[in-house]
Design a protein around this motif. Structure first.
Motif, short mmCIF file in Angstrom:
data_model
loop_
_atom_site.label_atom_id
_atom_site.label_comp_id
_atom_site.label_asym_id
_atom_site.label_seq_id
_atom_site.Cartn_x
_atom_site.Cartn_y
_atom_site.Cartn_z
N PHE A 522 -8.88 31.99 29.91
CA PHE A 522 -8.37 31.42 31.40
C PHE A 522 -8.97 29.94 31.43
CE2 PHE A 522 -9.84 30.48 35.44
CZ PHE A 522 -8.62 30.57 36.37
N PHE A 523 -10.41 29.66 31.06
CA PHE A 523 -10.54 28.43 31.27
C PHE A 523 -10.02 27.49 30.18
CE2 PHE A 523 -13.67 30.82 33.48
CZ PHE A 523 -14.22 29.88 34.24
N SER A 524 -9.84 27.92 28.79
CA SER A 524 -9.12 26.80 27.85
C SER A 524 -7.90 26.92 28.06
CB SER A 524 -9.49 27.65 26.40
OG SER A 524 -8.72 29.04 26.43
N MET A 525 -7.24 27.70 28.62
CA MET A 525 -5.69 27.74 29.10
C MET A 525 -5.47 26.76 29.94
SD MET A 525 -3.32 30.54 30.66
CE MET A 525 -3.41 31.74 29.34
N LEU A 526 -6.28 26.53 31.20
CA LEU A 526 -6.17 25.53 32.07
C LEU A 526 -6.56 24.34 31.84
CD1 LEU A 526 -7.05 27.66 35.47
CD2 LEU A 526 -4.78 26.99 34.43
N GLY A 527 -7.53 24.08 30.52
CA GLY A 527 -7.84 22.91 30.05
C GLY A 527 -8.88 22.40 30.84
N LEU A 528 -9.72 23.07 31.58
CA LEU A 528 -10.78 22.60 32.48
C LEU A 528 -11.87 22.01 31.69
CD1 LEU A 528 -11.02 25.61 34.89
CD2 LEU A 528 -10.18 23.63 35.41
N GLU A 529 -12.17 20.67 32.05
CA GLU A 529 -13.25 20.00 31.05
C GLU A 529 -14.59 20.32 31.73
OE1 GLU A 529 -14.28 15.27 30.40
OE2 GLU A 529 -12.60 15.64 31.68
N ILE A 530 -15.40 20.91 30.67
CA ILE A 530 -16.62 21.14 30.93
C ILE A 530 -17.63 19.85 30.36
CG2 ILE A 530 -18.57 22.72 29.93
CD1 ILE A 530 -16.56 24.83 29.24
N ILE A 531 -18.16 19.31 31.39
CA ILE A 531 -19.06 18.04 30.98
C ILE A 531 -20.50 18.53 30.56
CG2 ILE A 531 -17.55 16.59 32.40
CD1 ILE A 531 -19.47 16.82 34.51
N ARG A 532 -20.88 19.78 30.84
CA ARG A 532 -22.16 19.89 30.47
C ARG A 532 -22.23 21.71 30.08
NH1 ARG A 532 -27.63 18.67 30.54
NH2 ARG A 532 -29.08 20.34 30.63
N ASN A 533 -22.44 22.12 28.99
CA ASN A 533 -22.51 23.54 28.84
C ASN A 533 -23.96 24.05 28.28
OD1 ASN A 533 -21.87 26.23 27.76
ND2 ASN A 533 -20.24 25.47 26.71
N ASN A 534 -24.59 24.95 29.18
CA ASN A 534 -25.97 25.44 28.98
C ASN A 534 -25.89 26.63 27.86
OD1 ASN A 534 -26.94 23.45 30.56
ND2 ASN A 534 -26.70 24.88 32.46
N ARG A 535 -24.75 26.93 27.37
CA ARG A 535 -24.83 27.91 26.46
C ARG A 535 -25.20 29.33 26.67
NH1 ARG A 535 -20.93 25.59 23.25
NH2 ARG A 535 -21.45 23.48 22.81
N LEU A 536 -24.83 29.80 27.75
CA LEU A 536 -25.39 31.10 28.15
C LEU A 536 -24.66 32.08 27.71
CD1 LEU A 536 -26.42 30.30 31.99
CD2 LEU A 536 -27.83 30.33 30.12
N ALA A 537 -24.91 33.33 27.88
CA ALA A 537 -24.00 34.58 27.26
C ALA A 537 -23.03 34.66 28.40
CB ALA A 537 -24.79 35.75 27.13
N PRO A 538 -21.85 35.31 27.86
CA PRO A 538 -20.44 35.54 28.77
C PRO A 538 -21.14 36.46 29.93
CG PRO A 538 -19.64 35.64 26.58
CD PRO A 538 -21.32 35.49 26.53
N GLY A 539 -20.85 36.15 31.20
CA GLY A 539 -20.99 36.63 32.34
C GLY A 539 -22.54 36.56 32.97
N GLU A 540 -23.08 35.56 32.05
CA GLU A 540 -24.35 35.15 32.56
C GLU A 540 -24.39 33.95 33.49
OE1 GLU A 540 -29.03 34.66 30.99
OE2 GLU A 540 -27.55 34.85 29.65
N GLY A 541 -24.85 33.93 34.42
CA GLY A 541 -24.80 32.46 35.27
C GLY A 541 -23.35 32.18 35.79
N ALA A 542 -23.20 31.15 36.14
CA ALA A 542 -21.87 30.30 36.71
C ALA A 542 -21.93 29.02 36.48
CB ALA A 542 -21.85 30.83 38.12
N PHE A 543 -20.66 28.51 36.04
CA PHE A 543 -20.19 27.26 35.94
C PHE A 543 -20.14 26.64 37.36
CE2 PHE A 543 -19.50 28.60 31.64
CZ PHE A 543 -19.70 27.36 30.83
N VAL A 544 -20.41 25.33 37.54
CA VAL A 544 -20.26 24.76 38.81
C VAL A 544 -19.60 23.36 38.54
CG1 VAL A 544 -22.38 26.17 40.07
CG2 VAL A 544 -22.70 23.57 38.91
N ASN A 545 -18.78 22.90 39.60
CA ASN A 545 -18.28 21.73 39.52
C ASN A 545 -19.03 20.61 40.15
OD1 ASN A 545 -17.88 22.02 42.45
ND2 ASN A 545 -15.89 21.39 42.33
#
Length: 776
Positions: A522-545
């Motif tokens: 879903f994220f790669s399909m929409l091309g949302l730009e991640i400007i910081r990635n803390n490399r957490l495991a899937p399902g752990e934590g949340a991305f914020v804008n």
């Protein structure tokens, strides 16, 4: 009154007759259709018997916005506290179509719209019942009332009473009544009405005693006769703060009461139906302008022909007719012309009703013309138009002195006085409307094409409305095998539908935030730009804008944020993207990336490749084979375009009327130039005798009419600026009112005028002078 001479005049002047009848008929067709539409818009909810006592309880939010939604129990609590309230009716409008079955487990389903309401719904409102009693039709929890059209669609000629309808695999209702198809109201027309107590079955966030979902219900209050609850709104606000979290946490600041008949034009917003008063005014104004065009044409052409009619009237004066008699005769002729044109206009309106219904997204009924009020309105319009169209020509021609006709001074005077003014005025309106249509088109394209911060092309968004999870999984797996499908993703919400609202305490601040969850695809399909990635495991934590960080005052390096007492890890930061469309304000968003199997999906996104139309068709075939239902997915870029549907309709209508204005103006100019040049044939002949060339004569004739366009442009420029600057000011993201818009409208009108006059001027310039001077 003998019309023989008038009919003979019309038969001899076919161009004059055709232009008047066509111009008046077309304009009256639009006036009839617009008039009916405006009456219907202004009549919404006026049929409610107690409409002046019914109010919607709304809120003023902390950002200044207003809404008409509350938690389900609020209406009942208000009735308990305030004796001014006679009755309440909480209503839940399910805007998403449901697919119901007539037998449990049946393969075939019916697409319906569902309304959930208090058991008093049909005694509270004045929606008519064909079968059933108002006070008892929703008495049982299993009761359901269906519309006439749904009953016909589902049960044919059989009685629907007592029949079962399965809303899903576990919930069924029994038909206890049949209602008339719902009249125009802010409550959308629905196929099935059931008890509001069923709501928790469909939405687990709603309860009959909890206030969790504050955007689920429209609270209708019916006050006692003469009661005034507005004086207690401040007390209500303070009381709400003691138990209702929206007020306790400051998201809502003040309750409001809006009378039901006033809701439609109050920009109520989802899920209520609303009208645009400005749109109605624009439509009315444009229709009147078109009608004025036709009246001007009639007056203009009649004055152009006045020299021919004046001979007849002068002869009648010499034979003893009085001025008053001649005046009334000319007005009666105008009445006949308007009456015939009105009849043709009604016939044209009947032919164009389907087109107008599609354009305005409404249902116009010409039957309103047969009501006493409709007949009276038609008679009044015909009378007024007859006087407006015929008064000036009647005054001028009936007051003609026979000696003026003999000398020819009457014709020279009329042609110099009225024609220039009317032609210039028509050109002013035409230039203004062309510029307005062009500006609206450019602005709407600017909004639709605005960058949103995520990809919208070739991505189909569909609701995960399958009967069970297994059916959804089968569909996704089969679609992935199609050559036209690049990838498939699942999510809880999308940037366009804004996901789910999570208003609450973030870092000790009351913030209204949106939440969207999806798998990694879903994220790669929409091309949302991640400007910081803390490399957490899937399902752990949340991305914020970025907007989330701004409103919570957190830094980009912050490892977590607090939601009430919960500590949620920050998986990374996403660059701000636009929710809904470009006109929507930026919102704080937090998003979770989860495994597909762990997501209770609301949405399925399908990215296609190749021909998007063929891809849509192939996916629809798979969906229909699995569900036996019509595929309702939409491309996201189409969703964005549809969100500007109201603006697009306005632009289409203005463009349509601009085209009609050009047509009527062209017809008027064609007729006027024909008669104007005919009157100057002797002048042309004299000039050619004294050595003028064909080109010189032609330039002189054409220049006369083009000068009117130039004068009209000077008048039109400030009008265009005034109207379009005001319209554009409603948009923060807008185009500039470029000089090219003004010039394009001017040049277009200039070319139309030139082409209309050129061939007549050329024919006049090439005429042998002997033919024109033979009688001298």
């Amino acid at each position: 009154m003998n019309l023989k001479s008038f009919l003979k005049f019309l038969s001899r002047n076919k161009l004059y007759t055709a232009i008047n009848v066509v111009g008046l008929s077309v304009s009256l067709m639009f006036v009839i259709l617009i008039g009916i539409y405006v009456v219907q818009e202004l009549s919404v909810d006026r049929f409610q018997q107690d409409g002046d006592r019914i109010y919607i309880l709304g809120d003023v939010n902390k950002d200044g916005s207003r809404d008409y939604l509350n938690a389900l129990p609020v209406a009942w609590r208000v009735q308990e506290r305030y004796p001014e309230v006679e009755a309440v009716c909480p209503v839940v409008i399910e805007t998403m179509p449901q697919h119901v079955k007539l037998q449990k487990g049946a393969d075939e389903s019916l697409k319906t719209t569902l309304l959930m309401a208090d058991s008093s719904f049909f005694s509270f409102f004045s929606f008519g019942l064909k079968k059933g009693l108002e006070h008892r039709v929703l008495e049982s929890m299993q009761s359901a009332v269906v519309s006439e059209s749904f009953a016909q669609r589902a049960f044919g000629n059989e009685s629907p009473m007592g029949r079962s309808i399965w809303l899903n695999d576990t919930v069924s209702v029994i038909v206890s009544g049949v209602m008339e198809d719902m009249k125009p109201s802010v409550i959308p027309s629905s196929d099935i009405v059931i008890r509001v107590e069923h709501l928790p079955t469909f939405n687990s966030s709603v309860g009959l005693t909890n206030y969790n979902n504050a955007g689920s219900t429209v609270a209708f209050l019916k006050l006692k006769a003469g009661a005034d609850l507005s004086a207690k709104l401040d007390d209500m606000r303070d009381w709400f703060k003691t138990f209702y979290w929206m007020y306790a946490k400051g998201y809502s600041e003040q309750p409001t009461l809006t009378k039901l008949p006033d809701v439609y034009f109050s920009q109520a917003g989802w899920p209520l139906k609303g009208g645009d008063k400005r749109f109605v005014l624009i439509l009315t104004s444009v229709g009147l302008v078109i009608l004025i065009f036709s009246i001007i044409n009639y007056i203009n052409l009649t004055m152009a022909q006045s020299g021919f009619r004046a001979k007849e009237m002068a002869l009648r004066r010499l034979l003893g007719s009085e001025r008053t008699m001649l005046f009334m005769r000319l007005l009666f002729e105008s009445f006949v012309m308007v009456l015939v044109s009105f009849g043709v206009g009604i016939l044209l309106a009947g032919c164009f009703v389907p087109f107008v219904n599609d354009l305005l997204q409404t249902e116009i009924s010409l039957r309103i013309l047969l009501t006493p009020a409709g007949v009276g309105a038609m008679a009044a319009v015909i009378a007024v138009l007859s006087v407006l169209s015929g008064l000036l020509p009647a005054v001028m021609i009936s007051n003609t002195k026979p000696i003026e006709v003999v000398r020819g001074t009457f014709r020279r005077r009329t042609k110099m006085t009225f024609s220039k003014v009317f032609i210039t005025l028509q050109n002013v309106v035409t230039i203004v409307m062309i510029a307005c249509a062009l500006t609206m088109y450019l602005q709407i394209r600017y909004l639709i094409d605005a960058p949103l911060g995520y990809r919208t092309e070739n991505i189909i968004d569909m609701w995960n409305n399958f009967d069970n999870p297994e059916q959804s999984s089968v569909f996704r797996n089969e679609v992935r095998q199609l050559a036209c499908v690049r990838r498939v993703a699942v999510s809880q919400g999308t940037p366009f539908n804004r996901g789910n609202n999570y208003s609450g305490s973030y870092e000790g601040k009351n913030i209204s935030s949106q939440n969207i969850n999806g798998d990694s695809t879903f994220f790669s399909m929409l091309g949302l730009e991640i400007i910081r990635n803390n490399r957490l495991a899937p399902g752990e934590g949340a991305f914020v804008n970025e907007e989330f960080l701004r409103q919570t005052s957190l830094s980009e390096e912050a490892p977590y944020f607090h939601y009430y007492d919960r500590e949620i890890k920050i998986a990374g930061v996403i660059r701000d993207f636009q929710m809904a469309n470009i006109t929507h304000v930026k919102e704080p968003v937090f998003m979770k990336v989860q495994k597909e199997a762990d997501i209770n999906a609301w949405n399925i996104l399908i990215e296609v490749q190749g021909d998007p139309y063929e891809a849509y068709r192939e996916i629809a075939i798979v969906y229909q084979r699995i569900t036996d239902r019509e595929f309702e997915g939409k491309y996201i870029d189409q969703q964005v375009m549809d969100s500007f549907d109201s603006q697009r309709r306005t632009a289409k209508i203005v463009t349509l009327f601009a085209g009609i204005a050009v047509l009527i103006s062209l017809l008027g100019l064609l007729a006027m130039s024909t008669y104007f040049i005919r009157q100057r044939l002797k002048e042309v002949a004299v000039r050619k005798v004294f050595g003028s060339t064909t080109n010189e004569v032609m330039r002189r004739l054409v220049r006369t009419f083009l000068s009117y366009v130039g004068m009209a442009f000077v008048v039109a420029v400030p009008l265009i600026w005034y109207f379009m600057s005001g319209w554009l000011s409603d948009y923060a993201y807008r185009i500039s009112l470029s000089v090219w818009i003004y010039l394009t409208a001017f040049v277009f009108c200039l070319i139309i005028s030139f082409l209309t006059v050129f061939w007549q001027a050329l024919r006049a310039a090439r005429t042998n002078p002997v033919k024109s001077l033979r009688s001298e």
